[in-house]
Design an enzyme around this catalytic site. Structure first.
Site, PDB file in Angstrom:
ATOM      1  N   HIS A  34       0.267   2.721  -0.037  1.00 17.75           N
ATOM      2  CA  HIS A  34       0.641   2.374  -1.410  1.00 17.75           C
ATOM      3  C   HIS A  34       1.114   3.640  -2.119  1.00 17.75           C
ATOM      4  O   HIS A  34       0.505   4.701  -1.984  1.00 17.75           O
ATOM      5  CB  HIS A  34      -0.570   1.763  -2.119  1.00 17.75           C
ATOM      6  CG  HIS A  34      -0.333   1.353  -3.527  1.00 17.75           C
ATOM      7  ND1 HIS A  34      -0.288   2.247  -4.561  1.00 17.75           N
ATOM      8  CD2 HIS A  34      -0.144   0.118  -4.078  1.00 17.75           C
ATOM      9  CE1 HIS A  34      -0.064   1.591  -5.700  1.00 17.75           C
ATOM     10  NE2 HIS A  34       0.019   0.307  -5.432  1.00 17.75           N
ATOM     11  N   ARG A  64       5.283  -0.429  -2.032  1.00 17.47           N
ATOM     12  CA  ARG A  64       4.758  -0.849  -0.738  1.00 17.47           C
ATOM     13  C   ARG A  64       5.874  -1.527   0.047  1.00 17.47           C
ATOM     14  O   ARG A  64       6.871  -1.971  -0.529  1.00 17.47           O
ATOM     15  CB  ARG A  64       3.587  -1.833  -0.914  1.00 17.47           C
ATOM     16  CG  ARG A  64       2.337  -1.245  -1.505  1.00 17.47           C
ATOM     17  CD  ARG A  64       1.276  -2.319  -1.725  1.00 17.47           C
ATOM     18  NE  ARG A  64       1.603  -3.167  -2.865  1.00 17.47           N
ATOM     19  CZ  ARG A  64       1.018  -4.332  -3.134  1.00 17.47           C
ATOM     20  NH1 ARG A  64       0.097  -4.813  -2.303  1.00 17.47           N
ATOM     21  NH2 ARG A  64       1.343  -5.022  -4.193  1.00 17.47           N
ATOM     22  N   LYS A  97       7.970  -4.996  -0.958  1.00 18.38           N
ATOM     23  CA  LYS A  97       7.672  -5.345  -2.338  1.00 18.38           C
ATOM     24  C   LYS A  97       8.899  -5.089  -3.207  1.00 18.38           C
ATOM     25  O   LYS A  97       9.862  -4.443  -2.789  1.00 18.38           O
ATOM     26  CB  LYS A  97       6.480  -4.535  -2.855  1.00 18.38           C
ATOM     27  CG  LYS A  97       5.172  -4.827  -2.120  1.00 18.38           C
ATOM     28  CD  LYS A  97       4.735  -6.271  -2.310  1.00 18.38           C
ATOM     29  CE  LYS A  97       3.426  -6.542  -1.605  1.00 18.38           C
ATOM     30  NZ  LYS A  97       2.978  -7.949  -1.792  1.00 18.38           N
ATOM     31  N   ASP A 114      10.280  -0.996  -8.533  1.00 22.55           N
ATOM     32  CA  ASP A 114       9.545  -0.854  -9.791  1.00 22.55           C
ATOM     33  C   ASP A 114       9.754   0.571 -10.291  1.00 22.55           C
ATOM     34  O   ASP A 114       9.564   1.543  -9.547  1.00 22.55           O
ATOM     35  CB  ASP A 114       8.058  -1.133  -9.552  1.00 22.55           C
ATOM     36  CG  ASP A 114       7.202  -1.050 -10.814  1.00 22.55           C
ATOM     37  OD1 ASP A 114       7.620  -0.415 -11.795  1.00 22.55           O
ATOM     38  OD2 ASP A 114       6.097  -1.616 -10.811  1.00 22.55           O
ATOM     39  N   CYS A 138       8.063   2.633 -12.083  1.00 16.56           N
ATOM     40  CA  CYS A 138       6.984   3.625 -12.063  1.00 16.56           C
ATOM     41  C   CYS A 138       6.954   4.393 -10.754  1.00 16.56           C
ATOM     42  O   CYS A 138       6.493   5.543 -10.706  1.00 16.56           O
ATOM     43  CB  CYS A 138       5.635   2.971 -12.343  1.00 16.56           C
ATOM     44  SG  CYS A 138       4.979   1.954 -11.002  1.00 16.56           S
ATOM     45  N   TYR A 139       7.456   3.779  -9.667  1.00 15.38           N
ATOM     46  CA  TYR A 139       7.450   4.457  -8.370  1.00 15.38           C
ATOM     47  C   TYR A 139       8.541   5.521  -8.268  1.00 15.38           C
ATOM     48  O   TYR A 139       8.619   6.227  -7.259  1.00 15.38           O
ATOM     49  CB  TYR A 139       7.534   3.445  -7.237  1.00 15.38           C
ATOM     50  CG  TYR A 139       6.311   2.564  -7.187  1.00 15.38           C
ATOM     51  CD1 TYR A 139       5.064   3.091  -6.843  1.00 15.38           C
ATOM     52  CD2 TYR A 139       6.375   1.219  -7.555  1.00 15.38           C
ATOM     53  CE1 TYR A 139       3.926   2.305  -6.847  1.00 15.38           C
ATOM     54  CE2 TYR A 139       5.240   0.429  -7.558  1.00 15.38           C
ATOM     55  CZ  TYR A 139       4.019   0.975  -7.205  1.00 15.38           C
ATOM     56  OH  TYR A 139       2.881   0.198  -7.213  1.00 15.38           O
ATOM     57  N   ASP A 194       9.483  -1.571 -15.949  1.00 21.34           N
ATOM     58  CA  ASP A 194       9.400  -1.781 -14.507  1.00 21.34           C
ATOM     59  C   ASP A 194      10.784  -2.131 -13.956  1.00 21.34           C
ATOM     60  O   ASP A 194      11.339  -1.444 -13.099  1.00 21.34           O
ATOM     61  CB  ASP A 194       8.389  -2.904 -14.290  1.00 21.34           C
ATOM     62  CG  ASP A 194       8.372  -3.535 -12.906  1.00 21.34           C
ATOM     63  OD1 ASP A 194       9.321  -3.328 -12.132  1.00 21.34           O
ATOM     64  OD2 ASP A 194       7.417  -4.247 -12.590  1.00 21.34           O
ATOM     65  N   HIS A 213       5.231   2.833 -18.000  1.00 25.97           N
ATOM     66  CA  HIS A 213       6.518   2.894 -17.299  1.00 25.97           C
ATOM     67  C   HIS A 213       7.477   3.894 -17.951  1.00 25.97           C
ATOM     68  O   HIS A 213       8.323   4.473 -17.270  1.00 25.97           O
ATOM     69  CB  HIS A 213       7.146   1.500 -17.227  1.00 25.97           C
ATOM     70  CG  HIS A 213       6.512   0.618 -16.194  1.00 25.97           C
ATOM     71  ND1 HIS A 213       5.467  -0.231 -16.491  1.00 25.97           N
ATOM     72  CD2 HIS A 213       6.753   0.481 -14.860  1.00 25.97           C
ATOM     73  CE1 HIS A 213       5.098  -0.864 -15.388  1.00 25.97           C
ATOM     74  NE2 HIS A 213       5.857  -0.445 -14.384  1.00 25.97           N
TER      75      HIS A 213
END
Length: 481
Positions: free
Chosen positions: A242, A300, A303, A306, A308-309, A359, A369
């Site tokens: 993750h 992940r 998925k 997003d 924030c990643y 997001d 975010h």
């Protein structure tokens, strides 16, 4: 002003292969997301406008969170009040907005009320001390200047951190709480910034973190340790790889191995784990989404993308580059991910017209975010690089006489400080501040600052570098008060 990589934007929008599973709910959501994002990118192609970060709008959004009563629905974040302050102050700092003295005093006074006599910060007044809000509080106080730094009760904090340390090198999040690699990251970041890092605090943590690596190469939240007569120690990562956990784990491992390599090697319970850095690098790079999704990151495998990643996964790559250089003696020459595409996602997909970042389209903006989209974009613009030459200069210039009042030996109540600064203290200071920006080509510019960019954020702590330098100089006795 520089434009987003036109080669990326003009690539054909190729949807995710269905593998004959078109009816699945997961693929339906994936295709809807791809369509929404690619429509935004196509709209940009037909426009002559430059992609920019609407800093004035986002600053106003953050100021509302600091200067006005929060809406009623924020009651759901009552145990996360230090986080709201950190996300907001850090976002402002990334956009070049510093807090005035009155706001710094308000910040320090508010957070001091969340600190418990037994050490650590809770999510609000009277709440249980917990590593997550303790990390957020210390990071927010980094923007509070000396009045904020003095609000941290270092002796009590050290006792709190040590009370959470486990025999296998891990940390529980709070008394009676769960083991989680976030705990390692929060504890080590707090200790490094405030000069309470000790061999006892670091011992075994690198090996525990490495035991959380999964078959994919990323890292899970924790690992379960088994013992038997045939194989004294085996571990099984708990959960899938993750982005958030992987960043916390990689940053923790880097702190342990670069700051205190002599105490990172002991293996509690017989640990034999080391981090597979190339596997981590491959996994983190593979989390960057396809052009039809705007080039952002997912957290992940399989998925949705997003914003924030942008930080949690994009931010792993400078850390992996540093760790890889330690292993091979030289880091990769090419970029490890498509930095232009990530900035494309932040500027064209993640910005909400009314202020704040989100997001993805269809989601509302929020402080979380906003913080991590901007942090990821800063990392993409600046490309953090660890400089061994800078580390050497900082170590050689380290003023030992200034450490006496701030040395870790003082924080446990034993009194006195060593006549000569402990080598770990010197390493913590010089290694932490050895990061530099490569100032590579940027794809965005701030409209109210011409061609200026977001402020360089520390790739391990995620605090703007000027505040990290000032805070650590204060706690490591490298400035005259």
């Amino acid at each position: 002003m520089a434009r987003v990589n036109d080669d990326v934007l003009t690539m054909p929008w190729i949807p995710t292969p269905s593998d004959g599973l078109d009816a699945s709910e997961t693929l339906r959501t994936q295709y809807e997301t791809e369509q929404t994002i690619s429509s935004l990118l196509t709209e940009h192609l037909s426009s002559a406008a430059e992609p920019t970060i609407a800093s004035a709008t986002h600053v106003a959004y953050c100021r509302r969170l600091l200067d006005h009563p929060l809406p009623p629905y924020f009651i759901g974040l009552d145990a996360s009040r230090p986080w709201v302050l950190y996300w907001t102050t850090h976002s402002l700092a990334l956009m070049g907005k510093e807090l005035d003295e009155a706001v710094q005093l308000r910040l320090a006074t508010t957070l001091a009320a969340f600190q418990n006599p037994g050490g650590g910060f809770g999510g609000g007044p009277g709440q249980l001390s917990h590593l997550a809000p303790s990390y957020a509080a210390v990071c927010a106080l980094a923007y509070g200047g000396p009045v904020g730094w003095r609000a941290i009760d270092r002796p009590a904090m050290y006792g709190f951190l040590m009370s959470l340390k486990q025999r296998d090198g891990s940390f529980i999040m709070h008394h009676g709480g769960e083991v989680d690699v976030r705990g390692c990251y929060c504890a080590l970041t707090i200790a490094t910034l405030s000069n309470i890092l000790t061999p006892e605090l670091v011992e075994g943590t690198a090996a525990f973190v490495a035991s959380c690596q999964t078959y994919e190469g990323g890292l899970a939240a924790a690992a379960e340790i088994f013992t038997d007569s045939e194989d004294p120690v085996r571990s099984a990562p708990l959960g899938e790889a993750h982005g958030g956990y992987a960043f916390c784990a990689a940053a923790s491992y880097l702190i342990c191995t670069s700051v205190a390599p002599t105490v990172a090697s002991p293996r509690p319970l017989g640990h034999t784990h080391t981090l597979d850095v190339p596997a981590l690098l491959r996994w983190a790079a593979s989390m960057q989404a396809n052009p039809i999704e705007g080039g952002g990151f997912r957290g992940r495998t399989n998925k949705l993308v997003d914003g924030c990643y942008s930080w949690w996964c994009g931010g792993i790559l400078p850390l992996a580059e540093c760790l890889l250089a330690d292993e091979t003696g030289t880091g990769p020459e090419a970029d490890l991910y498509d930095r232009a595409s990530l900035q494309q996602y932040v500027t064209l997909v993640a910005q909400a017209p009314s202020g704040g970042l989100r997001d993805k389209p269809g989601k509302s903006p929020d402080a979380y975010h906003t913080c991590y989209n901007l942090s990821g974009s800063s990392s993409a613009q600046k490309r953090p690089l660890f400089s061994t030459a800078r580390r050497k200069r900082l170590a050689e210039a380290f003023v030992e006489k200034g450490v006496a009042a701030m040395a870790p030996a003082k924080v446990d109540g034993s009194g006195g400080a060593p006549a000569k600064a402990d080598e770990l203290v010197r390493k913590a200071y010089s290694a932490s501040l050895a990061w530099e920006s490569s100032e590579g080509p940027s794809s965005v510019s701030l409209p109210d600052k011409g061609d200026s960019h977001l402020v360089f954020a520390h790739p391990v702590f995620n605090i703007c570098m000027p505040q990290v330098e000032a805070m650590m100089a204060f706690f490591y006795g490298q400035v005259d008060e």
